[in-house]
Each structure stands twice: as structure tokens, then as C-alpha cells.
Design a protein around this motif. Structure first.
Motif, PDB file in Angstrom:
ATOM      1  N   PRO A 182      26.116  68.607  36.247  1.00 39.14           N
ATOM      2  CA  PRO A 182      27.060  68.573  37.366  1.00 39.14           C
ATOM      3  C   PRO A 182      26.659  67.640  38.500  1.00 39.14           C
ATOM      4  O   PRO A 182      27.523  67.003  39.108  1.00 39.14           O
ATOM      5  CB  PRO A 182      27.133  70.016  37.839  1.00 39.14           C
ATOM      6  CG  PRO A 182      26.035  70.739  37.175  1.00 39.14           C
ATOM      7  CD  PRO A 182      25.590  69.938  36.003  1.00 39.14           C
ATOM      8  N   GLU A 183      25.362  67.534  38.802  1.00 34.71           N
ATOM      9  CA  GLU A 183      24.951  66.661  39.909  1.00 34.71           C
ATOM     10  C   GLU A 183      25.250  65.196  39.616  1.00 34.71           C
ATOM     11  O   GLU A 183      25.704  64.456  40.484  1.00 34.71           O
ATOM     12  CB  GLU A 183      23.464  66.869  40.249  1.00 34.71           C
ATOM     13  CG  GLU A 183      22.473  66.457  39.181  1.00 34.71           C
ATOM     14  CD  GLU A 183      22.283  67.466  38.045  1.00 34.71           C
ATOM     15  OE1 GLU A 183      21.467  67.165  37.164  1.00 34.71           O
ATOM     16  OE2 GLU A 183      22.928  68.520  38.034  1.00 34.71           O
ATOM     17  N   HIS A 184      25.050  64.785  38.368  1.00 31.48           N
ATOM     18  CA  HIS A 184      25.349  63.390  38.002  1.00 31.48           C
ATOM     19  C   HIS A 184      26.862  63.160  37.953  1.00 31.48           C
ATOM     20  O   HIS A 184      27.352  62.129  38.414  1.00 31.48           O
ATOM     21  CB  HIS A 184      24.710  63.037  36.655  1.00 31.48           C
ATOM     22  CG  HIS A 184      23.226  63.011  36.692  1.00 31.48           C
ATOM     23  ND1 HIS A 184      22.524  62.076  37.418  1.00 31.48           N
ATOM     24  CD2 HIS A 184      22.305  63.808  36.100  1.00 31.48           C
ATOM     25  CE1 HIS A 184      21.227  62.304  37.274  1.00 31.48           C
ATOM     26  NE2 HIS A 184      21.063  63.362  36.481  1.00 31.48           N
ATOM     27  N   ALA A 185      27.577  64.123  37.381  1.00 30.48           N
ATOM     28  CA  ALA A 185      29.034  63.997  37.292  1.00 30.48           C
ATOM     29  C   ALA A 185      29.652  63.932  38.686  1.00 30.48           C
ATOM     30  O   ALA A 185      30.552  63.118  38.937  1.00 30.48           O
ATOM     31  CB  ALA A 185      29.618  65.161  36.509  1.00 30.48           C
ATOM     32  N   PHE A 186      29.164  64.777  39.598  1.00 32.97           N
ATOM     33  CA  PHE A 186      29.687  64.790  40.962  1.00 32.97           C
ATOM     34  C   PHE A 186      29.441  63.444  41.642  1.00 32.97           C
ATOM     35  O   PHE A 186      30.364  62.837  42.193  1.00 32.97           O
ATOM     36  CB  PHE A 186      29.047  65.916  41.775  1.00 32.97           C
ATOM     37  CG  PHE A 186      29.573  66.003  43.179  1.00 32.97           C
ATOM     38  CD1 PHE A 186      30.724  66.717  43.455  1.00 32.97           C
ATOM     39  CD2 PHE A 186      28.926  65.369  44.231  1.00 32.97           C
ATOM     40  CE1 PHE A 186      31.230  66.799  44.748  1.00 32.97           C
ATOM     41  CE2 PHE A 186      29.414  65.445  45.522  1.00 32.97           C
ATOM     42  CZ  PHE A 186      30.572  66.164  45.785  1.00 32.97           C
TER      43      PHE A 186
END
Length: 96
Positions: free
Chosen positions: A22-26
Motif C-alpha cells: 500500500p505505501e508504494h501504491a499510494f
């Protein structure tokens, strides 16, 4: 915060919710939404460029009218007694 920024954040949050990282996608989604080819930065810059025209074909007419108002107190096309003149009966002296 404006609606475009809120929408970019919401889109990034949705991308993060569907991702295993999620951190990379965000961060990737938010970067695309703001700095991408069709991102906010480029859209805002295009909008700003669209409003920067400096040509004014009415410039000479405006200048002529400004001169007329300064010189005579009215527009060059103002005709005395026209139907557009003000109503001045209230200005008449009542103590005659």
C-alpha cells in the motif's frame, strides 16, 4: 485544500487499499495524479497559460473613451437628451 487535490488523495488511497504494498501504491498513484502527464500540475499550468493572452483588440477604443471621459466627463458616443440619460427631476429646486 481544493477538490482536485482531495480527489488525487482519494484515488491514491483507493489504489493503496487494493495493493499488497500500500505505501508504494499510494505514493506512485499520488505522484501520477499530481506530477504525471495529465496530473494536476500540468493541468493547472495549461489553464494558466490559456488565460495569459495580452492582445486586446478593444485597446484603442478603450483608450479613446478614457480620453473622452477625462476631457469631457462623458463617453464620446454619449448624446445629450438620449433615453439613457439619468432622471434629474429630483434635482430641481422646489423653493421657486
Amino acid at each position: 485544500m481544493n477538490y482536485d487535490v482531495r480527489e488525487a488523495i482519494a484515488t491514491a488511497e483507493r489504489a493503496a487499499a487494493r495493493s499488497s504494498q500500500p505505501e508504494h501504491a499510494f505514493s506512485n498513484s499520488l505522484s501520477d495524479e499530481i506530477l504525471g502527464r495529465d496530473g494536476l500540475r500540468n493541468r493547472y499550468l495549461q489553464d494558466a497559460d490559456a488565460g495569459r493572452g495580452t492582445a486586446d483588440i478593444t485597446g484603442p477604443l478603450t483608450s479613446i473613451e478614457q480620453s473622452s471621459v477625462l476631457r469631457s466627463g462623458s463617453f464620446s458616443t454619449d448624446v445629450r437628451g438620449s433615453p439613457f440619460d439619468g432622471e434629474s427631476s429630483f434635482k430641481e429646486r422646489r423653493d421657486k
